[in-house]
Design a protein around this motif. Structure first.
Motif, PDB file in Angstrom:
ATOM      1  N   ALA A   1      -6.776  -2.242 -12.096  1.00  0.00           N
ATOM      2  CA  ALA A   1      -6.563  -1.915 -10.718  1.00  0.00           C
ATOM      3  C   ALA A   1      -5.564  -0.853 -10.637  1.00  0.00           C
ATOM      4  N   LEU A   2      -4.587  -0.938 -11.246  1.00  0.00           N
ATOM      5  CA  LEU A   2      -3.431   0.125 -11.074  1.00  0.00           C
ATOM      6  C   LEU A   2      -4.232   1.426 -11.529  1.00  0.00           C
ATOM      7  N   ASP A   3      -4.886   1.572 -12.626  1.00  0.00           N
ATOM      8  CA  ASP A   3      -5.550   2.759 -12.957  1.00  0.00           C
ATOM      9  C   ASP A   3      -6.463   3.223 -11.945  1.00  0.00           C
ATOM     10  N   GLN A   4      -7.155   2.477 -11.376  1.00  0.00           N
ATOM     11  CA  GLN A   4      -8.299   2.906 -10.202  1.00  0.00           C
ATOM     12  C   GLN A   4      -7.622   3.154  -9.139  1.00  0.00           C
ATOM     13  N   GLY A   5      -6.393   2.956  -9.264  1.00  0.00           N
ATOM     14  CA  GLY A   5      -5.747   3.520  -7.698  1.00  0.00           C
ATOM     15  C   GLY A   5      -5.683   2.496  -6.533  1.00  0.00           C
ATOM     16  N   LEU A   6      -6.208   1.193  -6.914  1.00  0.00           N
ATOM     17  CA  LEU A   6      -6.346   0.074  -5.862  1.00  0.00           C
ATOM     18  C   LEU A   6      -4.928  -0.207  -5.070  1.00  0.00           C
ATOM     19  N   GLY A   7      -5.142  -0.459  -4.000  1.00  0.00           N
ATOM     20  CA  GLY A   7      -4.015  -0.968  -3.487  1.00  0.00           C
ATOM     21  C   GLY A   7      -3.686  -2.526  -3.616  1.00  0.00           C
ATOM     22  N   LEU A   8      -2.819  -2.790  -2.901  1.00  0.00           N
ATOM     23  CA  LEU A   8      -2.419  -4.504  -3.432  1.00  0.00           C
ATOM     24  C   LEU A   8      -3.530  -5.443  -2.753  1.00  0.00           C
ATOM     25  N   ALA A   9      -4.194  -5.186  -1.634  1.00  0.00           N
ATOM     26  CA  ALA A   9      -4.847  -6.062  -0.988  1.00  0.00           C
ATOM     27  C   ALA A   9      -6.269  -6.137  -1.562  1.00  0.00           C
TER      28      ALA A   9
END
Length: 347
Positions: free
Chosen positions: A304-312
């Motif tokens: 998720a972090l590598d994809q740049g997804l926000g926390l929600a």
């Protein structure tokens, strides 16, 4: 044998009617009611000053909390895999006691004073030996709120060095929430008490021909985790560092939990009593499902972090492949995902 009992009532509030129950007061047991009542009048527990009460003693009631002997001298109560509520009275955590030649140690105490009283009665149904120690494996209320009657029975309460402050910081929240969840009758007279001794390093308890090794752990499930290893049976009592069926609850550090679990799996233990479920699992194999779940939290958070997804957006995805393997998944996984994502964001 006679035990001291005091009928106490919680006043009606809002839509909740007045609730009363007979509260057991360990520490006054006697072979006569007269001696029991005299001792109670002479030195009642301090907390009773908040109530109107009359001393009474009656024949010791039978326990209603079932314990299974899983090894010689080792007894475990299997808590429900459920959220605490009025129907189950908060009986959702495993509780154990170990009988030596000279004394008895209890591991965890349940979610209310009423449960702690039943633990005492279950012990007395098995042995007259003194209850020398109560070991609290971590700070969560379903494991600690039944501690006071066991202390009244003579137990020294032990926990992690960080436990006292953790419970002090959360006392109002824990008691308010569990009173609401369990209801006034089930929660009546329940209080959080801190440990008498906080452990900063390993300690060995000798129960008489039986040694228990206590080990405070680094931050993992919580910042207050403590494990117990019984030499005689080879059983590890993990608290919620290991759970079975119930979704693990990450209230500390994902990386820390993975490291602690690896250390425990490399230990000499051959069986484990988890904090929930079981009640007895092979070890180290009994930790494999936990390892898998924690690894999924790590891998999904990194993705998720590598994809740049926000926390929600991330927490809606993290861990979802594990949903079919655990009960109460929806209640716990999103919070676990939040803790894992936040921790790994700073790696």
């Amino acid at each position: 044998m006679f035990e001291a009992l005091v009928t106490l009532c919680a006043l009606a509030t809002g839509d909740a009617p007045a609730a009363c129950r007979a509260v057991l007061l360990p520490g006054f047991a006697s072979d006569s009611s007269t001696t029991c009542e005299a001792a109670l009048r002479a030195a009642p527990p301090d907390w009773l000053a908040a109530y109107s009460w009359q001393p009474t003693c009656a024949p010791r009631p039978p326990p209603t909390l079932a314990f299974e002997q899983i090894a010689p001298g080792v007894f475990v109560h299997l808590g429900l895999i459920a959220e605490p509520d009025a129907a189950n009275g908060g009986d959702v955590a495993n509780i154990s006691f170990i009988v030596g030649q000279s004394s008895i140690a209890v591991i965890d105490a349940g979610a209310s004073r009423a449960i702690g009283e039943q633990v005492y009665l279950a012990i007395r149904a098995q042995s007259p030996l003194p209850v020398s120690h109560l070991i609290l494996t971590h700070m969560h209320p379903d494991h600690v709120l039944g501690a006071e009657p066991l202390r009244e029975a003579g137990a020294q309460v032990l926990g992690h060095a960080t436990l006292a402050q953790a419970l002090s910081d959360r006392r109002e929240t824990y008691t308010t929430n569990f009173a609401r969840l369990i209801g006034s009758q089930g929660f009546l007279a329940s209080r959080i008490i801190g440990p008498d001794l906080g452990l900063v390093g390993p300690q060995t308890l000798d129960l008489g021909g039986r040694r228990l090794h206590l080990q405070p752990q680094a931050t993992a499930h919580t910042a207050t985790d403590l494990t117990v290893f019984d030499e005689t049976s080879g059983i590890l009592f993990s608290g919620d560092l290991v759970v079975d069926q119930m979704t693990p609850a990450l209230d500390g550090s994902l990386r820390g939990w993975q490291a602690v679990l690896a250390d425990l799996q490399a230990s000499e233990a051959r069986l484990v009593v988890p904090g929930h479920g079981g009640p007895l699992l092979p070890w180290p194999a009994g930790g494999d499902a936990m390892n898998r779940y924690l690894k999924v939290l790590e891998t999904d958070s990194r993705a998720a972090l590598d994809q740049g997804l926000g926390l929600a957006a991330a927490t809606a995805l993290i861990g979802q492949s594990e949903a079919s393997h655990w009960r109460l998944f929806e209640q716990y996984n999103r919070r676990n995902a939040t803790v894992a994502y936040t921790e790994m964001e700073w790696d």
